[in-house]
Design a protein around this motif. Structure first.
Motif, mmCIF file in Angstrom:
data_model
loop_
_atom_site.group_PDB
_atom_site.id
_atom_site.type_symbol
_atom_site.label_atom_id
_atom_site.label_comp_id
_atom_site.label_asym_id
_atom_site.label_seq_id
_atom_site.Cartn_x
_atom_site.Cartn_y
_atom_site.Cartn_z
ATOM 1 N N ALA A 1 0.830 -1.211 0.000
ATOM 2 C CA ALA A 1 0.000 0.000 0.000
ATOM 3 C C ALA A 1 0.863 1.259 0.000
ATOM 4 O O ALA A 1 0.531 2.250 -0.663
ATOM 5 C CB ALA A 1 -0.916 -0.003 1.223
ATOM 6 N N LEU A 2 1.966 1.232 0.737
ATOM 7 C CA LEU A 2 2.858 2.386 0.785
ATOM 8 C C LEU A 2 3.429 2.694 -0.593
ATOM 9 O O LEU A 2 3.433 3.854 -1.045
ATOM 10 C CB LEU A 2 3.987 2.119 1.788
ATOM 11 C CG LEU A 2 5.085 3.180 1.872
ATOM 12 C CD1 LEU A 2 4.511 4.518 2.350
ATOM 13 C CD2 LEU A 2 6.202 2.723 2.813
ATOM 14 N N LEU B 1 10.423 12.468 3.683
ATOM 15 C CA LEU B 1 10.481 12.105 5.099
ATOM 16 C C LEU B 1 9.295 11.236 5.491
ATOM 17 O O LEU B 1 9.439 10.283 6.265
ATOM 18 C CB LEU B 1 10.518 13.363 5.966
ATOM 19 C CG LEU B 1 11.765 14.232 5.820
ATOM 20 C CD1 LEU B 1 11.677 15.449 6.728
ATOM 21 C CD2 LEU B 1 13.023 13.438 6.144
ATOM 22 N N SER B 2 8.110 11.553 4.958
ATOM 23 C CA SER B 2 6.920 10.760 5.278
ATOM 24 C C SER B 2 7.065 9.329 4.768
ATOM 25 O O SER B 2 6.769 8.360 5.481
ATOM 26 C CB SER B 2 5.678 11.422 4.663
ATOM 27 O OG SER B 2 4.537 10.620 4.832
ATOM 28 N N PHE B 3 7.553 9.189 3.532
ATOM 29 C CA PHE B 3 7.687 7.856 2.941
ATOM 30 C C PHE B 3 8.760 7.035 3.659
ATOM 31 O O PHE B 3 8.525 5.875 4.028
ATOM 32 C CB PHE B 3 8.025 7.984 1.455
ATOM 33 C CG PHE B 3 8.233 6.671 0.759
ATOM 34 C CD1 PHE B 3 7.150 5.928 0.313
ATOM 35 C CD2 PHE B 3 9.503 6.155 0.568
ATOM 36 C CE1 PHE B 3 7.328 4.702 -0.307
ATOM 37 C CE2 PHE B 3 9.693 4.936 -0.050
ATOM 38 C CZ PHE B 3 8.603 4.213 -0.491
ATOM 39 N N THR B 4 9.945 7.608 3.854
ATOM 40 C CA THR B 4 11.028 6.850 4.489
ATOM 41 C C THR B 4 10.723 6.537 5.950
ATOM 42 O O THR B 4 11.077 5.465 6.445
ATOM 43 C CB THR B 4 12.360 7.620 4.392
ATOM 44 O OG1 THR B 4 12.187 8.957 4.908
ATOM 45 C CG2 THR B 4 12.824 7.709 2.942
ATOM 46 N N SER B 5 10.053 7.460 6.632
ATOM 47 C CA SER B 5 9.681 7.205 8.021
ATOM 48 C C SER B 5 8.716 6.036 8.122
ATOM 49 O O SER B 5 8.896 5.118 8.940
ATOM 50 C CB SER B 5 9.043 8.462 8.623
ATOM 51 O OG SER B 5 8.543 8.204 9.920
ATOM 52 N N ILE C 1 9.355 2.216 9.782
ATOM 53 C CA ILE C 1 8.499 1.625 10.820
ATOM 54 C C ILE C 1 7.970 0.272 10.378
ATOM 55 O O ILE C 1 7.967 -0.697 11.152
ATOM 56 C CB ILE C 1 7.340 2.595 11.143
ATOM 57 C CG1 ILE C 1 7.885 3.851 11.849
ATOM 58 C CG2 ILE C 1 6.296 1.915 12.020
ATOM 59 C CD1 ILE C 1 6.860 4.940 12.032
ATOM 60 N N LEU C 2 7.524 0.180 9.117
ATOM 61 C CA LEU C 2 6.964 -1.084 8.623
ATOM 62 C C LEU C 2 8.024 -2.192 8.547
ATOM 63 O O LEU C 2 7.716 -3.368 8.749
ATOM 64 C CB LEU C 2 6.340 -0.878 7.243
ATOM 65 C CG LEU C 2 5.104 0.014 7.181
ATOM 66 C CD1 LEU C 2 4.642 0.189 5.743
ATOM 67 C CD2 LEU C 2 3.983 -0.551 8.034
ATOM 68 N N CYS C 3 9.262 -1.809 8.266
ATOM 69 C CA CYS C 3 10.319 -2.814 8.076
ATOM 70 C C CYS C 3 11.005 -3.228 9.371
ATOM 71 O O CYS C 3 11.418 -4.395 9.505
ATOM 72 C CB CYS C 3 11.365 -2.285 7.097
ATOM 73 S SG CYS C 3 10.776 -2.118 5.396
ATOM 74 N N PHE C 4 11.143 -2.302 10.310
ATOM 75 C CA PHE C 4 12.007 -2.574 11.468
ATOM 76 C C PHE C 4 11.299 -2.576 12.812
ATOM 77 O O PHE C 4 11.820 -3.162 13.763
ATOM 78 C CB PHE C 4 13.143 -1.547 11.521
ATOM 79 C CG PHE C 4 13.948 -1.467 10.259
ATOM 80 C CD1 PHE C 4 14.530 -2.600 9.717
ATOM 81 C CD2 PHE C 4 14.113 -0.260 9.597
ATOM 82 C CE1 PHE C 4 15.265 -2.529 8.541
ATOM 83 C CE2 PHE C 4 14.847 -0.169 8.424
ATOM 84 C CZ PHE C 4 15.419 -1.308 7.898
ATOM 85 N N ALA C 5 10.131 -1.914 12.941
ATOM 86 C CA ALA C 5 9.517 -1.761 14.265
ATOM 87 C C ALA C 5 9.157 -3.112 14.882
ATOM 88 O O ALA C 5 9.353 -3.335 16.073
ATOM 89 C CB ALA C 5 8.273 -0.879 14.171
ATOM 90 N N TRP C 6 8.645 -4.031 14.043
ATOM 91 C CA TRP C 6 8.255 -5.339 14.588
ATOM 92 C C TRP C 6 9.461 -6.119 15.091
ATOM 93 O O TRP C 6 9.357 -6.886 16.067
ATOM 94 C CB TRP C 6 7.487 -6.137 13.529
ATOM 95 C CG TRP C 6 8.318 -6.568 12.359
ATOM 96 C CD1 TRP C 6 8.581 -5.863 11.232
ATOM 97 C CD2 TRP C 6 9.017 -7.809 12.220
ATOM 98 N NE1 TRP C 6 9.397 -6.559 10.382
ATOM 99 C CE2 TRP C 6 9.676 -7.772 10.959
ATOM 100 C CE3 TRP C 6 9.146 -8.941 13.015
ATOM 101 C CZ2 TRP C 6 10.452 -8.832 10.497
ATOM 102 C CZ3 TRP C 6 9.916 -10.000 12.547
ATOM 103 C CH2 TRP C 6 10.551 -9.937 11.303
#
Length: 407
Positions: A308-309, A331-335, A339-344
């Motif tokens: 979706a991103l 900044l919005s896209f990379t942020s 989060i989607l790649c590393f937060a979990w």
């Protein structure tokens, strides 16, 4: 090939970036290579990923060249000219000490331009309040902004969708004609203006400035000192409309109305929110992603956040290729991607200890979740922050942990 949308969108963005850097290919060669990629990829599945990437780059390059030739070039040709015309106001004006600035819609056929376009016009002060839907009759001088202290104003305004700017020639005067019937699309703008008036009535000037920035994206009332402090603390994203605000809006809707009703009303609410705050790449990105979430809920389908991103990125660049120059979009896209790649992974490493008291588990999850999002976001935004601003706030992770709870 798994998740082709991601690969094609990323390659398309690379092609757009090449075109924005003045790289070009002859049309015949570019279209021939593009057709070759599709045919070769169709016949040889082993080379399909490479063909998808090449097709994406060539598509982005060709599309941006065509967009500039067909859409931007006719507007840029107005540079240095003066036109007497009637234009439609599309937003409430922003007030300054010596004048005001407002977005207008220009009918191209009235001035010899093949397309209609929108731009920002600088006007003198008026006794009559100007509202969306009103008409202005005046002589407008068109110009392409130049660089100011190293800041490329022309690229900045192009990334917002303004290929050229205008100001009213005061020698010939200006007439404001109020709209007899205000179009429905301007009602969200009127609601935002009402919110600003309510804030002024119930708060100090400084408080109202923050409330306006948080809810409507209008940062013109913030002082330079407050803006600088927020930037140095790494909290500028709080007052920049983004996924944070759209997420709060949809969460509140689902909480108040329930998942079923909130899902079906969510997409119209997102559209109204977009019309209220206006075009912003970060807002469009967030609205598209949350719109796809709601659509997946309604259809009971699986939702892929990363897909979706990248789909949102592709849609934004199709509407406005120059949006890739927007710091807000970068900044919005990379942020979000960080989060989607590393937060979990971060939350998995710092999972709740088994022997921790039950009352502390929620607090621990909240703190670790906020820290995980901040660290993951910083992982990909740091290079862009250093490139654009030349410094990085070492307190941003901790300031986000403190501020996001309050907001």
């Amino acid at each position: 090939m798994k998740r082709p949308v991601i690969w094609f969108s990323a390659a398309f963005a690379a092609g757009v970036a090449l075109a924005l850097r003045s790289f070009s290919l002859p049309w015949v060669l570019a279209l021939t290579l593009l057709a070759g990629c599709f045919l070769f990829g169709w016949k040889c599945s082993a080379f399909r990923p490479v063909c998808v990437l090449l097709a994406g780059v060539l598509s982005g390059l060709c599309y941006t060249q065509a967009y500039h030739a067909v859409i931007q070039a006719p507007c840029a040709a107005l540079d240095g000219t003066s036109k007497s015309m009637i234009v439609e106001v599309t937003d409430f004006p922003k007030q300054y000490d010596t004048g005001q600035r407002v977005e207008i819609r220009v009918i191209g056929s009235r001035i010899g331009c093949p397309l209609n376009f929108r731009t920002l016009a600088y006007l003198p002060k008026t006794e009559q309040d100007i509202k969306p839907g009103d008409e202005l009759t005046a002589t407008f001088d068109f110009y392409i902004p130049n660089q100011t202290q190293g800041f490329d104003r022309a690229s900045y305004y192009r990334s917002q969708g303004y290929a050229i700017l205008a100001h009213v020639n005061e020698e010939f005067g200006m007439v404001v004609t109020a709209a007899s019937h205000r179009p429905l699309r301007y009602y969200p703008k009127a609601f935002a203006q009402t919110l600003r008036a309510v804030y002024m009535q119930h708060g100090t000037e400084r408080q109202a400035a923050f409330w306006r920035a948080l809810t409507t994206g209008d940062r013109t009332a913030l002082t330079t000192t407050d803006t600088d402090h927020l930037r140095r603390a790494g909290l500028s994203h709080v007052i920049a409309l983004s996924g944070l605000h759209v997420g709060f809006l949809i969460s509140m809707l689902l909480l108040l109305l329930g998942r079923k009703i909130g899902t079906y009303l969510g997409i119209p609410v997102l559209l109204a929110f977009y019309l209220m705050v206006g075009w912003s790449p970060s807002v469009v990105r967030a609205c598209v992603m949350y719109g796809l979430i709601l659509l997946a809920f309604a259809l009971r389908k699986e939702y892929d956040s990363v897909n979706a991103l990248f789909f949102a990125l592709l849609l934004i660049l199709l509407v406005l290729p120059d949006a890739l120059l927007s710091v807000s979009l970068q900044l919005s896209f990379t942020s979000t991607l960080g989060i989607l790649c590393f937060a979990w992974k971060y939350q998995h490493i710092f999972s709740v200890p088994k022997r921790m008291p039950r009352r502390l588990k929620k607090v621990y999850r909240g703190v670790m979740g906020s820290l995980g999002c901040s660290v993951s976001s910083a992982a990909l935004t740091t290079p862009f922050l250093l490139y654009h601003f030349g410094y990085l706030s070492v307190f941003s992770i901790f300031s986000n942990l403190l501020a996001l709870w309050a907001i």
